[in-house]
Design an enzyme around this catalytic site. Structure first.
Site, PDB file in Angstrom:
ATOM      1  N   TYR A 165       0.258  13.916   1.232  1.00  0.00           N
ATOM      2  CA  TYR A 165      -0.227  14.530   2.476  1.00  0.00           C
ATOM      3  C   TYR A 165      -0.084  16.049   2.451  1.00  0.00           C
ATOM      4  O   TYR A 165       0.146  16.678   3.478  1.00  0.00           O
ATOM      5  CB  TYR A 165       0.488  13.920   3.694  1.00  0.00           C
TER       6      TYR A 165
ATOM      7  N   TYR B 146       4.270  17.845  12.114  1.00  0.00           N
ATOM      8  CA  TYR B 146       5.340  16.867  12.373  1.00  0.00           C
ATOM      9  C   TYR B 146       6.725  17.495  12.414  1.00  0.00           C
ATOM     10  O   TYR B 146       7.718  16.764  12.465  1.00  0.00           O
ATOM     11  CB  TYR B 146       5.377  15.805  11.270  1.00  0.00           C
TER      12      TYR B 146
ATOM     13  N   ARG C 119       2.200  19.662   7.133  1.00  0.00           N
ATOM     14  CA  ARG C 119       3.266  18.764   7.619  1.00  0.00           C
ATOM     15  C   ARG C 119       4.324  19.458   8.488  1.00  0.00           C
ATOM     16  O   ARG C 119       4.693  18.924   9.529  1.00  0.00           O
ATOM     17  CB  ARG C 119       3.930  18.019   6.452  1.00  0.00           C
TER      18      ARG C 119
ATOM     19  N   GLU D 177       0.835  -1.210   0.000  1.00  0.00           N
ATOM     20  CA  GLU D 177       0.000   0.000   0.000  1.00  0.00           C
ATOM     21  C   GLU D 177       0.873   1.265   0.000  1.00  0.00           C
ATOM     22  O   GLU D 177       0.847   2.043   0.943  1.00  0.00           O
ATOM     23  CB  GLU D 177      -0.878   0.013   1.258  1.00  0.00           C
ATOM     24  N   PRO D 178       1.653   1.475  -1.060  1.00  0.00           N
ATOM     25  CA  PRO D 178       2.517   2.657  -1.076  1.00  0.00           C
ATOM     26  C   PRO D 178       1.719   3.935  -1.292  1.00  0.00           C
ATOM     27  O   PRO D 178       0.799   3.966  -2.105  1.00  0.00           O
ATOM     28  CB  PRO D 178       3.435   2.400  -2.281  1.00  0.00           C
ATOM     29  N   GLY D 179       2.057   4.948  -0.551  1.00  0.00           N
ATOM     30  CA  GLY D 179       1.453   6.271  -0.772  1.00  0.00           C
ATOM     31  C   GLY D 179       2.552   7.215  -1.189  1.00  0.00           C
ATOM     32  O   GLY D 179       2.795   7.457  -2.366  1.00  0.00           O
TER      33      GLY D 179
ATOM     34  N   CYS E 109      -3.191  32.819  11.754  1.00  0.00           N
ATOM     35  CA  CYS E 109      -2.933  33.412  13.078  1.00  0.00           C
ATOM     36  C   CYS E 109      -2.526  32.353  14.090  1.00  0.00           C
ATOM     37  O   CYS E 109      -3.250  32.084  15.065  1.00  0.00           O
ATOM     38  CB  CYS E 109      -4.175  34.160  13.538  1.00  0.00           C
ATOM     39  N   GLU E 110      -1.431  31.697  13.853  1.00  0.00           N
ATOM     40  CA  GLU E 110      -0.863  30.720  14.793  1.00  0.00           C
ATOM     41  C   GLU E 110       0.661  30.774  14.669  1.00  0.00           C
ATOM     42  O   GLU E 110       1.181  30.833  13.544  1.00  0.00           O
ATOM     43  CB  GLU E 110      -1.318  29.297  14.451  1.00  0.00           C
TER      44      GLU E 110
HETATM   45  N1  LLP Z   1      -1.408   1.787   4.562  1.00  0.00           N
HETATM   46  C1  LLP Z   1      -1.957   2.187   5.717  1.00  0.00           C
HETATM   47  C2  LLP Z   1      -2.796   1.272   6.490  1.00  0.00           C
HETATM   48  C3  LLP Z   1      -1.716   3.502   6.179  1.00  0.00           C
HETATM   49  O1  LLP Z   1      -2.258   3.906   7.332  1.00  0.00           O
HETATM   50  C4  LLP Z   1      -0.896   4.374   5.411  1.00  0.00           C
HETATM   51  C5  LLP Z   1      -0.630   5.743   5.867  1.00  0.00           C
HETATM   52  C6  LLP Z   1      -0.354   3.896   4.208  1.00  0.00           C
HETATM   53  C7  LLP Z   1      -0.638   2.587   3.810  1.00  0.00           C
HETATM   54  C8  LLP Z   1       0.519   4.749   3.308  1.00  0.00           C
HETATM   55  O2  LLP Z   1       1.693   5.169   3.892  1.00  0.00           O
HETATM   56  P1  LLP Z   1       2.818   5.893   2.991  1.00  0.00           P
HETATM   57  O3  LLP Z   1       3.312   4.893   2.007  1.00  0.00           O
HETATM   58  O4  LLP Z   1       2.168   7.043   2.305  1.00  0.00           O
HETATM   59  O5  LLP Z   1       3.868   6.350   3.929  1.00  0.00           O
HETATM   60  N2  LLP Z   1       0.122  12.532   7.274  1.00  0.00           N
HETATM   61  C9  LLP Z   1       1.396  11.870   7.495  1.00  0.00           C
HETATM   62  C10 LLP Z   1       1.372  10.429   7.095  1.00  0.00           C
HETATM   63  C11 LLP Z   1       0.261   9.626   7.698  1.00  0.00           C
HETATM   64  C12 LLP Z   1       0.183   8.246   7.098  1.00  0.00           C
HETATM   65  C13 LLP Z   1      -1.046   7.534   7.493  1.00  0.00           C
HETATM   66  N3  LLP Z   1      -1.132   6.194   6.959  1.00  0.00           N
HETATM   67  C14 LLP Z   1       2.497  12.653   6.773  1.00  0.00           C
HETATM   68  O6  LLP Z   1       2.222  13.724   6.224  1.00  0.00           O
HETATM   69  O7  LLP Z   1       3.658  12.256   6.786  1.00  0.00           O
END
Ligand code: LLP
Length: 438
Positions: free
Chosen positions: A394, A322, A318, A279-281, A365-366
């Site tokens: 993200y 973070y 982000r 599940e790459p994002g 305003c933060e």
């Molecule tokens: N699979 C599941 C179950 C997940 O919860 C996530 C991300 C992914 C796959 C994809 O992860 P990736 O490959 O994109 O790293 N908002 C944060 C990241 C939160 C990720 C939540 N879950 C940021 O901006 O870094």
């Protein structure tokens, strides 16, 4: 590698100058490179070729329909975590049999929608959720497949605590020791529990973290099968890294090495006929998008100069949430030619010789509304266009209307063509859902 290059001092997204996009659509604006998305799909596919996995792009990282459609056309499945993401996936033309449904708190309504749509696999996060899937599937007269998301108690030391999901103190998944019982045959009449899912966090920089979790998953699969259960699918989640610092972008072989090691470690399960899902994002989307933002004012603070830009934490959260550090540079820079990662002065704070340390802040305003503090940058002026790199993941998907500022436009570039894929939100959009009797 991505397709964000300077040509004679002007940042180009593929063949289109950043300035032409800001002229046509204003700023702030997210800009994506279609070719980069395609290239990253190939990189991920080849990194994990040893498993021949179903690649389910994580919709939450970048959920614009045009992006999803492009990735579906590249053969990707989709990983969704809500009814809304499932709606997007179906709108984008994803085949239900390539959609996996994750998420910690799936409602009855969401499950009904997903079961009616024929989603391929549910990543169940609790005993209660499996019971609910069973009940909803019974009402729909269907039989569905589920994986159990296990919490392996494996955490990556470098992952931010807010995005680390594999440790025992987090809310995610079923503790490994409790998971085995859920695979007992015939426990549910309408759900076949045939998969194990893990997602350790995001991003995970160390291959060893994946390998530690994989070992635990393999042992669990052995125990389940020894006691009569059946495992068909192993889903190792996402979290594969992207390039936020210039140095990371220059060493773009890391995913290949990480993938090869993971594939190697899973060969035993592959030989036993298991199918794999990833599940790459961000590894696909982060470096496929940038944010263009214009400097409104430059003022002298007590200690440093401060550039106030037209994007805020509502546009890119982000850094605030973070402490994420994104490369930032003017879209127009002398006569520089080359990839953004070769720009002088990138790669951290105050490392550029001959540049000023400046704060890049938004209009919200933060105090936490900043993109960089004390960053080494060429002298800036009101009207300058800046590029914030590596924010395809993200970025827009976490944007909000905070301070009643509309979300920005999104543009997709393909070769020398730019295409608006989301309108900038208007004042009317801000109040469109409000009912005040006027
Ligand atoms: N699979 C599941 C179950 C997940 O919860 C996530 C991300 C992914 C796959 C994809 O992860 P990736 O490959 O994109 O790293 N908002 C944060 C990241 C939160 C990720 C939540 N879950 C940021 O901006 O870094």
């Amino acid at each position: 590698m991505d397709h964000f290059h300077y040509v004679n001092g002007e940042l180009h997204i593929e063949g289109v100058p950043a300035s032409a996009i800001a002229e046509a659509h204003g700023s702030p604006v997210y800009v994506y490179s279609a070719q980069t998305f395609k290239d990253h799909c190939s990189v991920v596919r080849s990194a994990f070729s040893g498993l021949e996995p179903l690649i389910c792009f994580s919709v939450k990282s970048c959920s614009n329909l045009a992006v999803l459609k492009l990735l579906v056309e590249q053969g990707c499945g989709l990983d969704v975590v809500s009814g809304g993401e499932l709606y997007r996936a179906l709108q984008a033309g994803a085949a239900p049999e390539k959609i996996v449904f994750a998420g910690v708190g799936k409602s009855r309504e969401e499950l009904t929608y997903a079961i009616d749509a024929g989603v391929f696999l549910f990543n169940a996060e609790s005993e209660g959720e499996l019971a609910r899937i069973d009940e909803v599937a019974r009402a729909a007269g269907k039989r569905v497949k589920a994986a159990v998301r296990v919490n392996p108690d494996v955490a990556d030391a470098d992952t931010h605590e807010k995005t680390s999901t594999g440790g025992r103190q987090t809310k995610f998944g079923v503790p490994l020791l409790r998971a085995e019982a859920l695979f007992e045959r015939n426990l549910y009449r309408h759900v076949d529990v045939v998969g194990i899912h893990v997602h350790l966090g995001s991003p995970i920089a160390a291959t060893a973290t994946y390998l530690a979790a994989i070992d635990k998953v393999e042992q669990l699969a052995d125990r389940i099968e020894a006691s009569g259960g059946k495992i068909e699918f192993i889903n190792i989640g996402g979290g594969f890294p992207a390039h936020y610092r210039a140095s990371e972008a220059r060493e773009y072989c890391s995913l290949g090495e990480m993938g090869a090691a993971i594939c190697d470690r899973l060969q035993g399960l592959k030989r036993r006929g298991k199918h794999f899902i990833i599940e790459p994002g961000r590894s696909i989307s982060a470096n496929a998008g940038i944010l263009l933002t214009s400097v409104e004012y430059v003022k002298q603070g007590w200690e440093r100069k401060i550039a106030i830009v037209d994007a805020g934490m509502n546009v890119l959260l982000r850094p605030t949430l973070y402490g994420a550090s994104h490369a930032i540079w003017p879209a127009s820079f002398g006569a520089f030619d080359g990839h953004w990662s070769a720009l002088p002065g990138l790669g951290g704070t105050n490392d550029g010789e001959g540049f000023d340390a400046i704060d890049i802040v938004g209009p919200i305003c933060e105090t936490g509304d900043y993109f960089a503090l004390g960053r080494a940058m060429p002298a800036l002026d009101g009207g300058d266009l800046l590029a914030i790199f590596s924010c395809g993941a993200y970025g827009m998907s976490m944007a909000s209307q905070y301070n009643s500022r509309g979300r920005p436009a999104e543009v997709m570039v393909e070769k020398d063509r730019q295409r608006l894929i989301r309108h900038r939100e208007s004042y009317a959009d801000l109040v469109a859902h409000e009912l005040c009797g006027l």
